[in-house]
Design a protein around this motif. Structure first.
Motif, PDB file in Angstrom:
ATOM      1  N   LYS A  42       0.887  -1.289  -0.135  1.00  0.00           N
ATOM      2  CA  LYS A  42      -0.228  -0.001   0.014  1.00  0.00           C
ATOM      3  C   LYS A  42       0.732   1.220   0.019  1.00  0.00           C
ATOM      4  CE  LYS A  42      -4.070  -1.961   2.193  1.00  0.00           C
ATOM      5  NZ  LYS A  42      -4.849  -2.047   3.355  1.00  0.00           N
ATOM      6  N   THR A  45       2.120   1.398  -3.458  1.00  0.00           N
ATOM      7  CA  THR A  45       1.176   1.981  -4.568  1.00  0.00           C
ATOM      8  C   THR A  45       0.863   3.617  -4.222  1.00  0.00           C
ATOM      9  OG1 THR A  45       0.039  -0.013  -4.393  1.00  0.00           O
ATOM     10  CG2 THR A  45      -1.258   1.746  -5.201  1.00  0.00           C
ATOM     11  N   SER A  46       1.049   4.100  -3.144  1.00  0.00           N
ATOM     12  CA  SER A  46       0.494   5.667  -2.731  1.00  0.00           C
ATOM     13  C   SER A  46       1.841   6.381  -3.245  1.00  0.00           C
ATOM     14  CB  SER A  46       0.324   5.770  -1.479  1.00  0.00           C
ATOM     15  OG  SER A  46       1.714   5.660  -0.709  1.00  0.00           O
ATOM     16  N   THR A  47       2.903   5.792  -3.174  1.00  0.00           N
ATOM     17  CA  THR A  47       4.256   6.660  -3.871  1.00  0.00           C
ATOM     18  C   THR A  47       4.134   6.479  -5.394  1.00  0.00           C
ATOM     19  OG1 THR A  47       5.870   4.930  -3.619  1.00  0.00           O
ATOM     20  CG2 THR A  47       5.505   6.468  -1.730  1.00  0.00           C
ATOM     21  N   TYR A  48       3.640   5.336  -5.969  1.00  0.00           N
ATOM     22  CA  TYR A  48       3.467   5.075  -7.344  1.00  0.00           C
ATOM     23  C   TYR A  48       2.660   6.028  -8.142  1.00  0.00           C
ATOM     24  CZ  TYR A  48       3.693   2.042 -11.522  1.00  0.00           C
ATOM     25  OH  TYR A  48       3.964   1.346 -12.541  1.00  0.00           O
ATOM     26  N   ARG A  49       1.753   6.565  -7.280  1.00  0.00           N
ATOM     27  CA  ARG A  49       0.636   7.433  -7.908  1.00  0.00           C
ATOM     28  C   ARG A  49       1.391   8.931  -8.283  1.00  0.00           C
ATOM     29  NH1 ARG A  49      -4.908   5.372  -6.853  1.00  0.00           N
ATOM     30  NH2 ARG A  49      -4.482   3.391  -5.661  1.00  0.00           N
ATOM     31  N   ASN A  50       2.271   9.145  -7.588  1.00  0.00           N
ATOM     32  CA  ASN A  50       3.310  10.364  -7.796  1.00  0.00           C
ATOM     33  C   ASN A  50       3.956  10.497  -9.010  1.00  0.00           C
ATOM     34  OD1 ASN A  50       5.367  12.051  -7.975  1.00  0.00           O
ATOM     35  ND2 ASN A  50       5.600  12.405  -5.646  1.00  0.00           N
ATOM     36  N   PRO A  51       3.528  11.330 -10.027  1.00  0.00           N
ATOM     37  CA  PRO A  51       3.809  11.610 -11.252  1.00  0.00           C
ATOM     38  C   PRO A  51       5.592  11.288 -11.572  1.00  0.00           C
ATOM     39  CG  PRO A  51       2.724  13.121 -11.075  1.00  0.00           C
ATOM     40  CD  PRO A  51       2.697  12.535  -9.723  1.00  0.00           C
ATOM     41  N   TRP A  54       6.649   7.716 -10.576  1.00  0.00           N
ATOM     42  CA  TRP A  54       6.186   6.720 -11.558  1.00  0.00           C
ATOM     43  C   TRP A  54       6.946   6.923 -12.925  1.00  0.00           C
ATOM     44  CZ3 TRP A  54       4.300   7.451 -16.486  1.00  0.00           C
ATOM     45  CH2 TRP A  54       3.946   6.324 -17.315  1.00  0.00           C
ATOM     46  N   SER A  89       1.187  -2.846 -12.619  1.00  0.00           N
ATOM     47  CA  SER A  89       1.074  -1.623 -12.025  1.00  0.00           C
ATOM     48  C   SER A  89       0.398  -1.922 -10.556  1.00  0.00           C
ATOM     49  CB  SER A  89       0.299  -0.544 -12.880  1.00  0.00           C
ATOM     50  OG  SER A  89      -0.196   0.531 -12.125  1.00  0.00           O
ATOM     51  N   VAL A  91      -1.545  -0.334  -8.856  1.00  0.00           N
ATOM     52  CA  VAL A  91      -2.963   0.448  -8.919  1.00  0.00           C
ATOM     53  C   VAL A  91      -4.033  -0.654  -9.331  1.00  0.00           C
ATOM     54  CG1 VAL A  91      -2.234   2.979  -9.304  1.00  0.00           C
ATOM     55  CG2 VAL A  91      -3.105   1.115 -11.310  1.00  0.00           C
TER      56      VAL A  91
END
Length: 117
Positions: A42, A45-51, A54, A89, A91
């Motif tokens: 989790k 995943t939250s850091t992965y949402r940062n463009p 990513w 991914s 997400v």
């Protein structure tokens, strides 16, 4: 951050086999991380949402696949990864239990494989 360098290629006989096995290992390792460490996943995943994060992650994956496969065309490497987010991914992680990951990967692989020499 997920890092996939180096990738062992000695058991692979072709660029296609290397790319296939690299993609499978990427998917399988992320799936296993999700199963084994759901709380850490989790956070990932939250850091992965940062463009910015990513973009760096994708560039790291492109570099790793390039080093493993010897494919020089970076547009092709990006296209391979863009064809593949459903299985790699974070997400989509909650949906991975609903599908046969290996079967899905092989379906996507058939599309990718036709574009490789």
């Amino acid at each position: 951050m997920f890092s996939y360098v180096p990738f062992e290629t000695e058991d692979c006989s072709s660029t296609k086999e290397i790319a296939h096995d690299w993609l499978w290992d990427l998917s399988e390792s992320k799936y296993q991380a999700y199963v084994r460490e759901p709380e850490m996943f989790k956070v990932y995943t939250s850091t992965y949402r940062n463009p910015v994060v990513w973009t760096r992650h994708i560039e790291d994956l492109v570099r790793s696949l390039k080093e493993a496969s010897g494919i020089e065309d970076e547009e092709q490497l990006h296209a391979i990864l863009l064809a593949f987010p459903w299985l790699s991914s974070p997400v989509y992680a909650e949906r991975w239990f609903l599908i046969d990951i290996k079967r899905e990967l092989e379906g996507v692989w058939k599309l990718i494989e036709s574009g490789l020499e």
